[in-house]
Design an enzyme around this catalytic site. Structure first.
Site, PDB file in Angstrom:
ATOM      1  CG  ASP A   1     -38.962 -28.451   2.964  1.00  0.00           C
ATOM      2  OD1 ASP A   1     -39.504 -28.991   3.949  1.00  0.00           O
ATOM      3  OD2 ASP A   1     -37.730 -28.366   2.841  1.00  0.00           O
TER       4      ASP A   1
ATOM      5  CG  LEU B   1     -24.466 -17.128   5.283  1.00  0.00           C
ATOM      6  CD1 LEU B   1     -25.234 -16.593   4.084  1.00  0.00           C
ATOM      7  CD2 LEU B   1     -24.559 -16.156   6.451  1.00  0.00           C
ATOM      8  N   GLY B   2     -24.560 -21.613   6.470  1.00  0.00           N
ATOM      9  CA  GLY B   2     -25.212 -22.865   6.833  1.00  0.00           C
ATOM     10  C   GLY B   2     -24.944 -23.909   5.767  1.00  0.00           C
TER      11      GLY B   2
ATOM     12  CE  LYS C   1     -28.303 -25.009  -1.685  1.00  0.00           C
ATOM     13  NZ  LYS C   1     -29.756 -25.001  -1.511  1.00  0.00           N
TER      14      LYS C   1
ATOM     15  CB  ILE D   1     -25.425 -32.229  -1.652  1.00  0.00           C
ATOM     16  CG1 ILE D   1     -26.700 -31.915  -2.401  1.00  0.00           C
ATOM     17  CG2 ILE D   1     -25.380 -33.670  -1.210  1.00  0.00           C
ATOM     18  CD1 ILE D   1     -26.835 -32.699  -3.677  1.00  0.00           C
ATOM     19  N   GLY D   2     -25.082 -28.886  -0.238  1.00  0.00           N
ATOM     20  CA  GLY D   2     -24.552 -27.571  -0.597  1.00  0.00           C
ATOM     21  C   GLY D   2     -24.256 -26.773   0.651  1.00  0.00           C
ATOM     22  CB  THR D   3     -21.470 -25.160   2.061  1.00  0.00           C
ATOM     23  OG1 THR D   3     -21.222 -26.532   2.332  1.00  0.00           O
ATOM     24  CG2 THR D   3     -21.157 -24.363   3.307  1.00  0.00           C
ATOM     25  CB  VAL D   4     -25.672 -21.119   2.117  1.00  0.00           C
ATOM     26  CG1 VAL D   4     -25.999 -19.675   1.739  1.00  0.00           C
ATOM     27  CG2 VAL D   4     -26.631 -22.069   1.405  1.00  0.00           C
TER      28      VAL D   4
ATOM     29  N   GLY E   1     -26.638 -27.319   3.674  1.00  0.00           N
ATOM     30  CA  GLY E   1     -27.823 -28.089   3.352  1.00  0.00           C
ATOM     31  C   GLY E   1     -27.421 -29.514   3.048  1.00  0.00           C
TER      32      GLY E   1
END
Ligand SMILES: Nc1ncnc2c1ncn2[C@@H]1O[C@H](COP(=O)(O)OP(=O)(O)OP(=O)(O)O)[C@@H](O)[C@H]1O
EC number: 2.7.11.1
Length: 498
Positions: A234, A115-116, A138, A120-123, A118
């Site tokens: 944020d 999905l995307g 995530k 240091i994480g991938t969702v 970040g």
């Protein structure tokens, strides 16, 4: 204009410590931040507490942590501590797997789509095997987290997610660890984010009615966060995701700040700061996320005949006494604004940064009300008010340029007045500085909004249903994720999803 210098040194706040540079240093360091405006996103690069640019607009960062399977956590997520989300079949599905296999792991999920990504994480979109229950998972590389000193950010985000139970905030269903990865299993939002949705609107901006709906939901979410002692820090359209029913959900808590908050029930309807101190029943300070505020008992709200915007103005609806005079029966007001919180971190996204953050003066919860003003401006006008030719110019504009409104589109006086009241450079003079969301809710822009029933209102737009079952699993997701979230995503099948 921006010359006031902050003494260099190392300062600490309740949850983080950082080195504070002079304003000049901050501004000049911002020059090296990637400017992702090339893809038209307003996000600009996101700045974390180290002052580094964490993301580009196409790959936004996030982090996670270092605790083992949630069943061993002291504050694990479950439907038990989330009464508002208890009727969700996904809890049962997860619990069934846990009971059968003694825990939850990556092998219990089919990862269907990235999905995307970040910081240091991938969702990923993930299905709990054979259940048709879908989640946003995530996946974070623990080694990368440790080497990039992001463990604290990851832990903050996880701990915040664990304590949320609100219609406009994400549900964390599970957290587990493998040897290499830390995984958060969250609610999946199929409608994309508000930034993308805005691009699809005529003139790339929302109507005032639609904007009112979205900011009302965001306001309620931020009020709840402040109630828990969480300063979000944020807010921007990219972090507001759209659920399948068209309601929204705030995401991305790795830059949030946790602090203590004093809750007050204010008995007078029209109070200033004096009323607050005289009439308040104050709870003892509670560390955020350790304990839910025990002094508030929320009556269950009925959703019968939901009306988001009442047809009559408040004035017309006031009850009358026998002699015909309007009788004002003040309802108790809950004020939960962590006004004492202070952080020296330089965090956020350039166009959304509050002046006090840029000037390094120390900031508190008022930064969320500044970003709320920028957010409303962007939804209505299709751009942010202080954007410059680059990040440095943007920061100078935020601090030194007066707020201006474009001539078109024509926006109501109330909307402009609310924005003007929020985008006051000195935080102590900003709307909501003292009484938080309560002050904003009472602004004429929201006149007629039935706050208790916002969650039952009809959203401006409902995302087209997506056939999740038609998706094929990503063939090598754990391996792909293991190559670190910053690696290229070539192992993933990309296609138009939203
Ligand atoms: N619950 C969700 N449902 C659907 N998509 C999501 C969900 N959570 C995140 N995403 C998508 O995944 C992307 C990456 O999210 P993630 O939270 O990791 O990073 P981020 O929001 O870009 O910021 P950060 O770098 O601070 O983590 C988001 O931009 C969003 O498009």
């Amino acid at each position: 204009m921006m010359a006031s210098k902050t003494p260099e040194g190392s300062l600490t706040n309740s949850s983080q410590s950082m080195s504070i540079n002079t304003l000049a240093d901050q501004v000049s360091s911002s020059l090296s931040f990637a400017d992702p405006s090339s893809d038209g996103k307003t996000g600009n690069s996101k700045i974390n507490e180290q002052g580094e640019s964490g993301k580009s607009s196409t790959c936004r960062p996030s982090t996670s942590s270092d605790i083992s399977d949630e069943s061993t956590c002291s504050s694990f997520s479950s439907s038990i501590n989330k009464p508002h989300k208890a009727n969700d079949v996904r809890w049962e599905a997860i619990q069934a797997v846990r009971t059968k296999h003694g825990g939850l792991g990556l092998n219990h999920f089919r990862l269907l789509k990235r999905l995307g990504c970040g910081d240091i994480g991938t969702v990923h979109l993930a299905e709990l095997n054979g259940t048709r229950c879908y989640f946003a998972m995530k996946v974070m590389d623990k080694t990368a987290l440790a080497s990039r000193k992001k463990l604290l950010r990851a832990q903050t985000e996880r701990e915040i997610l664990q304590c949320l139970d609100h219609p406009f905030l994400p549900t964390l269903y599970s957290h587990f660890e493998t040897e290499k990865f830390s995984c958060l299993v969250m609610e999946f939002c199929p409608g994309g984010d508000l930034h993308t949705l805005r691009q699809r609107q005529p003139g790339k901006r929302f109507t005032e009615q639609a904007a009112k709906f979205y900011v009302a939901e965001v306001l309620l979410a931020m009020e709840y966060l402040h109630m828990l002692g969480i300063i979000y820090r944020d807010l921007k359209p990219e972090n507001v995701l759209v659920r399948d029913d068209g309601h929204v959900m705030l995401s991305d808590f790795d830059l949030s700040l946790r602090c203590t908050v004093s809750l007050s029930i204010v008995r007078s309807a029209n109070v200033g700061s004096e009323g607050l101190s005289k009439n308040s029943v104050s709870c003892s300070q509670q560390p955020a996320c350790i304990q839910q505020p025990s002094c508030i008992s929320m009556a269950p709200t009925s959703c019968f005949g939901p009306r988001f915007f009442s047809s009559k103005s408040k004035k017309d609806k006031k009850p009358k006494t026998e002699n015909g005079n309007h009788q004002v029966t003040p309802l108790p007001e809950l004020v939960a604004e962590p006004t004492g919180a202070r952080s020296m971190s330089f965090v956020g996204t350039h166009e959304y940064l509050a002046p006090e953050i840029i000037k390094g003066e120390g900031h508190g919860s008022a930064v969320d009300w500044w970003t709320f003003g920028i957010f409303l401006y962007e939804l209505l006008f299709g751009k942010t008010p202080f954007k410059g030719s680059g990040n440095r110019a943007t920061l100078f504009n935020v601090v030194g340029q007066p707020l201006r409104f474009p001539e078109s589109p024509v926006v109501s006086f109330a909307a402009r007045d609310l924005i003007r009241s929020l985008l006051v450079k000195e935080p102590q003079h900003r709307l909501a500085y003292k009484r938080g969301a309560t002050e904003i809710k009472q602004h004429p822009f929201f006149e007629g909004v039935n706050w208790a029933l916002v969650r039952c209102a009809s959203p401006p737009e409902i995302p087209k249903p997506v056939d999740l079952e038609a998706l094929n699993p990503t063939p090598t997701v754990p391996a792909a994720a293991s190559s670190s979230v910053r690696s290229d995503q070539s192992n993933y099948l990309e296609f138009d999803f939203f």
